[in-house]
Write an enzyme that holds these catalytic residues in place. Structure first.
Site, PDB file in Angstrom:
ATOM      1  N   THR A   7      72.761  78.945 -24.783  1.00  0.00           N
ATOM      2  CA  THR A   7      73.479  77.688 -24.532  1.00  0.00           C
ATOM      3  C   THR A   7      73.059  77.026 -23.226  1.00  0.00           C
ATOM      4  O   THR A   7      73.001  75.805 -23.124  1.00  0.00           O
ATOM      5  CB  THR A   7      75.000  77.986 -24.493  1.00  0.00           C
ATOM      6  OG1 THR A   7      75.369  78.450 -25.784  1.00  0.00           O
ATOM      7  CG2 THR A   7      75.819  76.767 -24.141  1.00  0.00           C
TER       8      THR A   7
ATOM      9  N   ASP B 137      68.257  81.655 -29.854  1.00  0.00           N
ATOM     10  CA  ASP B 137      69.689  81.932 -29.762  1.00  0.00           C
ATOM     11  C   ASP B 137      69.735  83.458 -29.587  1.00  0.00           C
ATOM     12  O   ASP B 137      68.990  84.180 -30.254  1.00  0.00           O
ATOM     13  CB  ASP B 137      70.386  81.531 -31.066  1.00  0.00           C
ATOM     14  CG  ASP B 137      71.886  81.773 -30.984  1.00  0.00           C
ATOM     15  OD1 ASP B 137      72.627  80.793 -30.886  1.00  0.00           O
ATOM     16  OD2 ASP B 137      72.317  82.945 -31.027  1.00  0.00           O
ATOM     17  N   SER B 138      70.598  83.949 -28.730  1.00  0.00           N
ATOM     18  CA  SER B 138      70.481  85.377 -28.400  1.00  0.00           C
ATOM     19  C   SER B 138      70.828  86.294 -29.569  1.00  0.00           C
ATOM     20  O   SER B 138      70.509  87.476 -29.534  1.00  0.00           O
ATOM     21  CB  SER B 138      71.282  85.723 -27.148  1.00  0.00           C
ATOM     22  OG  SER B 138      72.656  85.773 -27.411  1.00  0.00           O
ATOM     23  N   SER B 139      71.438  85.757 -30.625  1.00  0.00           N
ATOM     24  CA  SER B 139      71.682  86.597 -31.814  1.00  0.00           C
ATOM     25  C   SER B 139      70.376  87.045 -32.449  1.00  0.00           C
ATOM     26  O   SER B 139      70.352  88.022 -33.199  1.00  0.00           O
ATOM     27  CB  SER B 139      72.475  85.824 -32.862  1.00  0.00           C
ATOM     28  OG  SER B 139      73.656  85.342 -32.308  1.00  0.00           O
TER      29      SER B 139
ATOM     30  N   THR C 143      74.685  84.115 -23.988  1.00  0.00           N
ATOM     31  CA  THR C 143      75.692  85.091 -23.556  1.00  0.00           C
ATOM     32  C   THR C 143      75.994  86.141 -24.626  1.00  0.00           C
ATOM     33  O   THR C 143      76.423  87.242 -24.314  1.00  0.00           O
ATOM     34  CB  THR C 143      77.016  84.394 -23.188  1.00  0.00           C
ATOM     35  OG1 THR C 143      77.496  83.672 -24.331  1.00  0.00           O
ATOM     36  CG2 THR C 143      76.844  83.446 -22.031  1.00  0.00           C
ATOM     37  N   ASP C 144      75.768  85.772 -25.914  1.00  0.00           N
ATOM     38  CA  ASP C 144      76.229  86.655 -26.995  1.00  0.00           C
ATOM     39  C   ASP C 144      75.647  88.070 -26.901  1.00  0.00           C
ATOM     40  O   ASP C 144      76.357  89.047 -27.115  1.00  0.00           O
ATOM     41  CB  ASP C 144      75.892  86.049 -28.367  1.00  0.00           C
ATOM     42  CG  ASP C 144      76.724  84.806 -28.656  1.00  0.00           C
ATOM     43  OD1 ASP C 144      77.752  84.608 -27.978  1.00  0.00           O
ATOM     44  OD2 ASP C 144      76.348  84.036 -29.556  1.00  0.00           O
TER      45      ASP C 144
ATOM     46  N   THR D 212      80.069  93.766 -20.468  1.00  0.00           N
ATOM     47  CA  THR D 212      80.262  93.468 -21.885  1.00  0.00           C
ATOM     48  C   THR D 212      80.863  92.068 -22.018  1.00  0.00           C
ATOM     49  O   THR D 212      81.612  91.634 -21.132  1.00  0.00           O
ATOM     50  CB  THR D 212      81.155  94.568 -22.521  1.00  0.00           C
ATOM     51  OG1 THR D 212      81.135  94.423 -23.921  1.00  0.00           O
ATOM     52  CG2 THR D 212      82.589  94.559 -22.034  1.00  0.00           C
TER      53      THR D 212
HETATM   54  N1  ASP Z   1      74.896  81.458 -29.218  1.00  0.00           N
HETATM   55  C1  ASP Z   1      74.579  81.413 -27.806  1.00  0.00           C
HETATM   56  C2  ASP Z   1      73.625  82.543 -27.497  1.00  0.00           C
HETATM   57  O1  ASP Z   1      74.051  83.642 -27.229  1.00  0.00           O
HETATM   58  C3  ASP Z   1      75.827  81.473 -27.023  1.00  0.00           C
HETATM   59  C4  ASP Z   1      75.664  81.378 -25.534  1.00  0.00           C
HETATM   60  O2  ASP Z   1      74.589  81.250 -24.976  1.00  0.00           O
HETATM   61  O3  ASP Z   1      76.702  81.395 -24.864  1.00  0.00           O
HETATM   62  O4  ASP Z   1      72.449  82.332 -27.551  1.00  0.00           O
END
Ligand code: ASP
Length: 331
Positions: free
Chosen positions: A12, A55-57, A87-88, A157
Site C-alpha cells: 500500500t 501485493d505482499s500476499s 503490511t499483510d 505480528t
Molecule cells: N495488501 C497490502 C499488502 O500487504 C496491504 C498493505 O500494504 O497494508 O501488500
C-alpha cells in the site's frame, strides 16, 4: 551523511504515487518519493532499488531469496537498508530475512503503511521518515518500524487491519520508540564474523489450526511422503484433543513413522507453549513433537522453512528449532 538503500517491494505504501502507473520505474519512483517527502534527503543520502513490486500476499520464498541476495550484493555500499513492503506479510518477510541473513552489522528496517502515501491522512510519510532515520543508527538486526515503534522483525505480528498501530510484539519488548527523540532500548555489538547469506527455504510443510470438534480424518489427505513438517496451531499451552475419534495422537504417530516433524504452536499470542504442562503436550512430546516456545506464527513457519531448506539431519533440525538462533525465541 549516512547512505541508505531504500528497497521497494510494493504494498500500500507505494500505491497511487502515480495514478496512471502502479508499477513505476525506479527513477520515476525516486523523483515522486523525494518530491512527496523532501525531508528524507536531509536525513540520509538515499538510493532506491526496486527488487520486485507485489501485493505482499504474493510474496513467497523466491522473493525472500531475491531480497537476501540483493542486500548481500549491496551490503558494503550502504550504512543501512529500508524495505518498503506491504503490511499483510511484512512480519513473514522480516522473520525470513532474520534467518537468511546472519551476522548483521547494519540495520534492515521494514516499513509500510495502512493508507497509500498520496492520501491526505496517510501514515506513510511518518513511517518512512522514521524508518530511514532509524536505519542511520547502529541497529544490527532485521526490524519493523511502524507507528513510532521499532520491533524485532521475527517477534512482530500484524494485529490490526485498520488501525495505524498495525503491529505488536507480544513476547518481546520494542527495540525502540520514536518520539521527539529516538529511544533505543538496547545497544548492539559488532558481529564477530562477516555477513552470511543463506537464503534457503523449503515449503514442504502444512499448518493446521485446531478448533473444537475438528475431525482428524481430513489429515489423512495429507501426503506424508511429500511433507517434512506439520505445524499444529494448538490451544493454550500446546493442548489438543486426545479422546476418541477426535484424538490427534494417531496422526502424530503416523508423522513420526514417516519422519515428518510435528511442531506445536499456540492460538494464544502471549507467553510460551509448554509441552510439559498437560497430558496432551506430554504425549506429543513423547512422540517427538517440538515446541515453538514463544515464537510468533510467522517466525515458526519461516524458521521451519529455513531449517528444512538447510537439509539438516533430524537431530540437528530439532535442536536448532528449539534453540534461539536469531533472537526469535526466549530460552
Ligand atoms: N495488501 C497490502 C499488502 O500487504 C496491504 C498493505 O500494504 O497494508 O501488500
Amino acid at each position: 551523511m549516512k547512505n541508505i538503500l531504500l528497497i521497494q517491494t510494493g504494498g500500500t505504501i507505494a500505491m497511487h504515487l502515480d495514478h496512471d502507473q502502479p508499477e513505476l520505474d525506479t527513477n520515476r519512483f525516486t523523483e515522486l518519493l523525494l518530491g512527496a517527502i523532501p525531508e528524507l534527503s536531509t536525513i540520509a543520502d538515499i538510493e532506491i532499488d526496486k527488487v520486485f513490486f507485489e501485493d505482499s500476499s504474493d510474496i513467497r520464498q523466491e522473493h525472500w531469496k531475491e531480497l537476501s541476495l540483493h542486500i548481500k550484493k549491496r551490503y558494503s555500499e550502504f550504512d543501512g537498508f529500508v524495505i518498503l513492503h506491504g503490511t499483510d506479510t511484512m512480519a513473514y518477510t522480516a522473520s525470513a530475512l532474520s534467518f537468511s541473513l546472519r551476522n548483521l552489522g547494519k540495520p534492515i528496517i521494514l516499513t509500510g503503511s495502512q493508507v497509500p502515501m498520496s492520501n491526505i491522512r496517510s501514515d506513510a510519510r511518518r513511517n518512512l521518515v522514521n524508518a530511514v532515520e532509524l536505519a542511520t543508527h547502529p541497529i544490527h538486526e532485521v526490524a519493523i518500524c511502524f507507528n513510532d515503534h521499532l520491533y524485532r522483525g521475527n517477534r512482530a505480528t500484524k494485529m490490526s487491519i485498520g488501525d495505524f498501530d498495525a503491529f505488536a510484539s507480544p513476547n518481546y519488548p520494542p527495540l525502540g520508540e520514536v518520539g521527539i527523540d529516538i529511544e533505543l532500548s538496547q545497544t548492539w555489538k559488532r558481529p564477530a564474523h562477516d555477513l552470511h547469506a543463506n537464503p534457503v527455504f523449503d515449503d514442504s510443510l502444512h499448518v493446521i489450526k485446531l478448533y473444537p470438534g475438528m475431525n482428524p480424518v481430513m489429515l489423512n489427505y495429507i501426503d506424508l511422503n511429500e511433507t517434512k513438517a506439520i505445524i499444529f496451531e494448538a490451544f493454550g499451552s500446546g493442548n489438543f484433543p486426545m479422546k476418541g475419534d477426535k484424538s490427534l495422537i494417531p496422526f502424530m504417530e503416523k508423522c513420526r513413522k514417516n519422519g515428518c516433524h510435528v511442531i506445536i504452536t499456540s492460538q494464544a499470542a502471549y507467553d510460551s507453549v509448554d509441552l510439559n504442562q498437560y497430558t496432551s503436550g506430554r504425549a506429543a512430546k513423547s512422540l517427538g513433537a517440538l515446541s515453538a516456545g514463544d515464537m510468533t506464527m510467522e517466525s515458526t513457519i519461516t524458521k521451519t522453512m529455513h531449517l528444512l531448506g538447510s537439509k539438516l539431519a533430524d537431530d540437528v533440525f530439532k535442536s536448532q528449532f528449539e534453540q534461539n538462533i536469531s533472537g526469535e525465541r526466549s530460552q
